[in-house]
Design a protein around this motif. Sequence first.
Motif, short mmCIF file in Angstrom:
data_model
loop_
_atom_site.label_atom_id
_atom_site.label_comp_id
_atom_site.label_asym_id
_atom_site.label_seq_id
_atom_site.Cartn_x
_atom_site.Cartn_y
_atom_site.Cartn_z
N GLN A 117 0.77 -1.19 0.05
CA GLN A 117 0.06 0.17 0.01
C GLN A 117 0.98 1.48 0.14
N LEU A 118 2.02 1.26 0.29
CA LEU A 118 3.23 2.26 0.57
C LEU A 118 4.09 2.57 -0.41
N ARG A 130 5.69 14.80 1.42
CA ARG A 130 4.97 15.66 2.15
C ARG A 130 4.46 15.07 3.55
N VAL A 131 3.93 13.94 3.52
CA VAL A 131 3.34 13.06 4.66
C VAL A 131 4.43 12.37 5.50
N LEU A 132 5.46 12.30 5.00
CA LEU A 132 6.58 11.62 5.86
C LEU A 132 6.67 11.91 7.29
N THR A 138 6.82 2.08 11.95
CA THR A 138 6.68 1.07 10.92
C THR A 138 6.67 1.41 9.67
N GLU A 139 5.76 2.39 9.36
CA GLU A 139 5.65 2.90 7.92
C GLU A 139 6.95 3.67 7.61
N ARG A 140 7.74 4.30 8.18
CA ARG A 140 8.81 4.90 7.86
C ARG A 140 9.96 3.81 7.39
N VAL A 145 12.38 0.55 3.07
CA VAL A 145 12.60 -0.69 2.17
C VAL A 145 12.18 -0.35 0.63
N ALA A 146 11.43 0.41 0.29
CA ALA A 146 11.08 1.11 -0.88
C ALA A 146 12.32 1.60 -1.68
#
Length: 232
Positions: A117-118, A130-132, A138-140, A145-146
Amino acid sequence: MTVAQTNIQLYNQLRGRGLARDGLVLVHRAYELLSTLYPGYYQGDGKPFVAHGVGVASLLATLDQPAEIVALGLLHGVYGNADFGDDGATGPTPFRRRLVRDAVGRELEQLVFRFTQLRLHPDSIEHDRRVLAELDHTERRLQLVAVVDHLEKYVDLGVLYFGDNAEIVDWTRQIGRDLIELADELGEPRLAEMVSAAFAEASAEAENVPPELRPSDGRRHLKLVVPRSLRR
């Protein structure tokens, strides 16, 4: 930089870094699943696609990421292009999620699902940056990884050996600077340096790779090589 391309190299790297037994077992389980989801699949540069997942995991280990993120590196793309044998279904279907969950556990499967999803894309990179600051821990790590996913195609100059690398090179042209800056914004200056150096080396070497070393079919994505012995 030495980046693992086989499971054995990865295990030795992780043992050398002192990864605990439970972490090693989780990575092993992820690799075992990975090898069943890409049997006979080769990347656009001609190397087994499993090696890409191993390379991403190895880079994450170099960045001192925990076992679950290293294991995610192995499986990061399975909901996008793995062979689940489900006749053309795409994305994280209930069947696929259950298969991954049974193989590596609920927590790691949830990471694989959230990564799907990310994922970074040229069309959304400005919004992603912008939303970092709003992302949780976890999302960071998923965004980390991306960045590493794109780096792996450059760190061994693999991008120069693709039958057709136009798509990858175009992505780098569009968001290469963003990836470097995003790595810094994620608190990983070492990764930013690695990405910058890999892009520069690939640019310098671009004219030196004989075209005869690239797959002759001009592939840009995966190719399934079916054994000659296969029969219906």
